[in-house]
Design an enzyme around this catalytic site. Structure first.
Site, PDB file in Angstrom:
ATOM      1  N   ARG A  88       6.847   0.813 -10.432  1.00 13.79           N
ATOM      2  CA  ARG A  88       8.247   0.832 -10.832  1.00 13.79           C
ATOM      3  C   ARG A  88       8.968  -0.278 -10.092  1.00 13.79           C
ATOM      4  O   ARG A  88       8.775  -0.454  -8.893  1.00 13.79           O
ATOM      5  CB  ARG A  88       8.885   2.184 -10.480  1.00 13.79           C
ATOM      6  N   TYR A 223       4.089  -1.676 -17.361  1.00 14.41           N
ATOM      7  CA  TYR A 223       3.758  -0.567 -16.468  1.00 14.41           C
ATOM      8  C   TYR A 223       4.491   0.711 -16.923  1.00 14.41           C
ATOM      9  O   TYR A 223       5.717   0.697 -17.150  1.00 14.41           O
ATOM     10  CB  TYR A 223       4.138  -0.909 -15.015  1.00 14.41           C
ATOM     11  N   CYS A 275       2.656  11.115  -2.533  1.00 17.88           N
ATOM     12  CA  CYS A 275       2.722  11.900  -1.297  1.00 17.88           C
ATOM     13  C   CYS A 275       2.115  13.290  -1.492  1.00 17.88           C
ATOM     14  O   CYS A 275       2.532  14.250  -0.833  1.00 17.88           O
ATOM     15  CB  CYS A 275       4.161  12.024  -0.834  1.00 17.88           C
ATOM     16  N   LYS A 277       1.982  15.059  -4.420  1.00 15.56           N
ATOM     17  CA  LYS A 277       2.675  15.898  -5.397  1.00 15.56           C
ATOM     18  C   LYS A 277       1.729  16.403  -6.479  1.00 15.56           C
ATOM     19  O   LYS A 277       1.625  17.615  -6.713  1.00 15.56           O
ATOM     20  CB  LYS A 277       3.789  15.038  -6.001  1.00 15.56           C
ATOM     21  N   ASP A 292       5.447  16.396 -12.386  1.00 14.07           N
ATOM     22  CA  ASP A 292       6.357  15.289 -12.067  1.00 14.07           C
ATOM     23  C   ASP A 292       7.845  15.578 -12.256  1.00 14.07           C
ATOM     24  O   ASP A 292       8.629  15.241 -11.387  1.00 14.07           O
ATOM     25  CB  ASP A 292       5.967  14.055 -12.886  1.00 14.07           C
ATOM     26  N   ASN A 387      -1.958   1.809  -7.018  1.00 13.67           N
ATOM     27  CA  ASN A 387      -1.126   2.602  -7.934  1.00 13.67           C
ATOM     28  C   ASN A 387      -1.812   2.741  -9.309  1.00 13.67           C
ATOM     29  O   ASN A 387      -1.155   3.018 -10.304  1.00 13.67           O
ATOM     30  CB  ASN A 387       0.258   1.963  -8.075  1.00 13.67           C
ATOM     31  N   ARG A 389      -3.735   4.412 -12.311  1.00 18.16           N
ATOM     32  CA  ARG A 389      -3.369   5.756 -12.792  1.00 18.16           C
ATOM     33  C   ARG A 389      -4.285   6.225 -13.916  1.00 18.16           C
ATOM     34  O   ARG A 389      -5.046   5.457 -14.490  1.00 18.16           O
ATOM     35  CB  ARG A 389      -1.925   5.729 -13.291  1.00 18.16           C
ATOM     36  N   ARG A 420       6.208  11.830   3.233  1.00 21.68           N
ATOM     37  CA  ARG A 420       5.153  11.208   4.046  1.00 21.68           C
ATOM     38  C   ARG A 420       5.769  10.937   5.411  1.00 21.68           C
ATOM     39  O   ARG A 420       6.505   9.962   5.583  1.00 21.68           O
ATOM     40  CB  ARG A 420       4.707   9.924   3.345  1.00 21.68           C
TER      41      ARG A 420
HETATM   42  C1  SPV Z   1       6.269   8.118  -9.800  1.00 20.29           C
HETATM   43  O1  SPV Z   1       6.123   6.963  -9.373  1.00 20.29           O
HETATM   44  O2  SPV Z   1       7.002   8.947  -9.236  1.00 20.29           O
HETATM   45  C2  SPV Z   1       5.574   8.540 -11.006  1.00 20.29           C
HETATM   46  C3  SPV Z   1       5.075   7.538 -11.907  1.00 20.29           C
HETATM   47  O3  SPV Z   1       5.492   9.704 -11.263  1.00 20.29           O
HETATM   48  S1  SPV Z   1       6.322   6.630 -12.634  1.00 20.29           S
HETATM   49  O4  SPV Z   1       6.241   6.867 -14.047  1.00 20.29           O
HETATM   50  O5  SPV Z   1       6.066   5.263 -12.298  1.00 20.29           O
HETATM   51  O6  SPV Z   1       7.598   7.087 -12.136  1.00 20.29           O
HETATM   52 MN    MN Z   2       7.011  10.820 -10.123  1.00 20.05          MN
END
Ligand code: SPV
Ligand code: MN
Length: 625
Positions: A88, A223, A275, A277, A292, A387, A389, A420
């Site tokens: 992100r 991404y 972390c 999750k 999420d 990262n 996935r 963390r």
């Molecule tokens: C995160 O980064 O918290 C995610 C993946 O769950 S994202 O779609 O990149 O937000």
């Molecule tokens: Mn997330």
């Protein structure tokens, strides 16, 4: 519909695609699609319903267009994002704010008029020669108090395919909406692509969120976190909607933890990305509802939550057969899986921490890769990205909870906050009250940064409710909404804080990855009043004997008094320093902080100072009895 819009749709949508759109008699929707077509100029437009043949078409196109490559195992594909497009991008993500809207200084904003003009100029003509997909989704279970409709137009079949795995189809939900205007819209283009099929103009990447019009623009990126509109982009819109309507939209998993005699107790949990999750949501033997994003509402005086999504876009690093058996099985047996930014060799996927040696060459996010290779920025390229996935439907998991699609969601008994944190919080503790949990745990959360966002890793950062990146209202108001939530409840959920990352004096982690299963069981027992706890200055602490029994029961492991002492002794100076940091942030950067935040933190500092005066800097829980 005005005539111009009608003409444009008629001329640009062929045959059944036109009909599918017209079967949704929604002028706002039609205007949005017409506008996107006029602006981005796709060669063709495919309108997808909830029909499995439409979904299959998008999946096939992802491969035909080489956005995804099939792997050896049936149903598995890999997708690569560009070298500079691996997380992100917070700098390139902005809220578009109209005059008069004040979001405070912490949020990255652009004026609505200038920002819109900027991103629309970048989107102009970007779909030329390419097919675009119009996709309808429902956030939360369909036909429920939680449902929010969303439409996305994208020129990426990978994005469309990912969304099919991650969300409930929403074409029929849109039918129910009629001509209603209450839905989210997302316009996305990868922009110009390189020969390797990744976004070429990553420097012109923009992810702009128009809060007023509930409209997201995303361009020059692939991404998932920047392009899958209904993940974090819609989360930002939902936080505002929740603020208006009196509910909560959170960066939270939802999990059912099993207790004695067949009991199941549901928890939501907010952890920053990377972390622990997803692995908490997926604990072996427990039931996953979501990993999420959750919406929480008060229904008949009860806190109820749903998973906004129905799939997982999870971090693959460190997923291995021992620690994560459920997902490991999905990733190694036939079924629909999209891997991203891993290493491929001979049609097989490899990732960091998978529990086996990795090949010395292959194809990865930098292209043809070999060990020691340097990337375009001069850095050594790792075999797979940290990262990297996987994207799967939750329905592929053996332990998916039967209430996943329940329109009433699940009753929330506990809420867990975790970050963390190498040096401050104990591994698990219970808040002293709802307000204390919201303030001293949720709103005080800090976490060391990870590869889930672009930028330096390992820096301690303020992360209230793990939702800071997405909070699109003034932060003080967001915290007040949490405080107020309990007022509508007959009984508020119990709030806990966990820390999986505490380190000893030698810099080594004090807990194994599996220990989180024990903390989960302890919280389940605690919510149900089955274990005692010791009241400490930062919260209620577990009693050694209970943890010893749970370690034996859950992990078949010994848990020694020495381990307990090292893990659960309150680190007083570190906790006081943390309060100083948090207070300073609220005092200087969050002008609308409710007074109760300062009062609660001050009371906690006082309690810490009192135990310090009596017992010193490290306080064993037994001393507090
Ligand atoms: C995160 O980064 O918290 C995610 C993946 O769950 S994202 O779609 O990149 O937000
Ligand atoms: Mn997330």
């Amino acid at each position: 519909m005005d005539q111009k819009c009608e003409q444009l749709l008629r001329s640009r949508l062929q045959g059944e695609n036109y009909q599918k759109l017209m079967d949704l008699p929604n002028p706002k929707l039609h205007r949005f699609i017409a506008d996107a077509i006029e602006l981005c100029d796709p060669a063709t437009v495919v309108v997808c319903t909830d029909d499995s043949s439409d979904i299959a078409y998008v999946r096939k196109q992802a491969v035909a267009r080489q956005e995804e490559t099939p792997l050896t195992i049936e149903g598995h594909t890999v997708h690569f994002d560009g070298y500079f497009d691996q997380g992100r991008d917070k700098d390139k993500t902005k809220y578009l704010v109209p005059p008069g809207m004040n979001l405070g200084e912490r949020l990255n904003t652009a004026g609505k008029a200038e920002g819109t003009a900027e991103v629309r100029a970048l989107l102009k003509g970007q779909m030329a020669g390419r097919e675009a997909y119009v996709r309808f989704f429902c956030l939360g279970p369909v036909n429920s108090a939680f449902s929010i409709s969303g439409v996305q137009i994208t020129d990426s079949a990978y994005v469309g395919h990912s969304e099919d795995l991650l969300y409930r189809s929403g074409y029929e939900q849109f039918k129910r909406l009629g001509d209603g205007e209450d839905f989210f819209r997302v316009m996305h283009s990868c922009g110009e692509l390189t020969e390797g099929n990744v976004s070429k103009n990553y420097e012109d990447k923009r992810i702009y969120i128009d809060l007023e019009d509930e409209l997201v623009y995303s361009v020059n990126t692939q991404y998932g976190g920047n392009t899958i509109g209904f993940k974090k982009l819609a989360l930002r819109l939902a936080i505002r909607k929740a603020d208006r309507e009196g509910w909560l939209s959170e960066h939270m998993f939802v999990v059912g933890i099993h207790g004695p005699k067949g009991r199941k107790t549901y928890f939501t949990g907010a952890f920053p990305s990377a972390c622990g999750k997803t692995s908490t949501a997926m604990l072996p033997g427990e039931s996953i509802v979501g990993d999420d994003i959750a919406y929480l509402r008060i229904i008949d005086g009860e806190a109820r939550a749903v998973n906004v999504e129905s799939g997982i876009f999870g971090i693959i690093q460190d997923v291995n057969s021992k620690d994560d058996p459920v997902i490991y099985k999905v990733l190694t047996t036939p079924g629909e899986v999209i891997f991203s930014n891993i290493l491929i060799k001979d049609g097989k996927p490899y990732w960091l921490g998978m529990g086996q040696a990795l090949p010395k060459d292959g194809v990865n996010y930098a292209g043809q890769w070999h060990e020691g290779m340097k990337g375009p920025d001069g850095a050594t390229v790792s075999a797979a990205h940290k990262n990297a996935r996987y994207t799967v439907s939750l329905r592929a998991l053996a332990n998916v909870d039967p209430k996943l699609d329940d329109p009433d969601g699940i009753a929330v008994s506990g809420i867990i906050y975790g970050g963390r944190d190498s040096d401050t919080w104990v591994p698990v503790q219970q808040s002293l009250s709802w307000d204390h949990g919201v303030i001293a745990m949720g709103a005080s959360l800090e976490s060391e940064t990870t590869a889930a966002t672009i930028g330096q890793e390992g820096v301690r950062a303020f992360q209230p409710m793990s939702n800071l990146d997405f909070v699109a209202i003034p932060l003080g108001k967001y915290i007040q909404n949490h405080l107020d939530f309990a007022k509508g409840l007959k009984e508020a959920p119990t709030i806990f804080a966990v820390n999986y990352f505490l380190k000893g004096a030698d810099g080594k982690y004090l807990n194994g990855m599996a220990d989180k299963a024990v903390w989960a069981k302890w919280m389940e027992r605690r919510v149900n009043g089955e274990v005692e706890a010791i009241e400490g200055p930062t919260g209620w602490l577990p009693v050694y004997a209970d943890l010893k029994a749970l370690f034996k029961d859950v992990l078949k492991q010994e848990y020694t008094p020495e381990q307990y002492a090292e893990q659960f002794s309150i680190r007083v100076p570190e906790n006081i320093k943390k309060i100083d940091r948090i207070e300073e942030i609220y005092r200087t950067q969050v002008p609308d902080t409710p007074q109760i935040v300062f009062d609660t933190l001050a009371a906690q500092r006082k309690r810490l100072q009192e135990v310090q005066a009596k017992f010193g800097d490290r306080v064993h829980p037994e001393k507090l009895r």
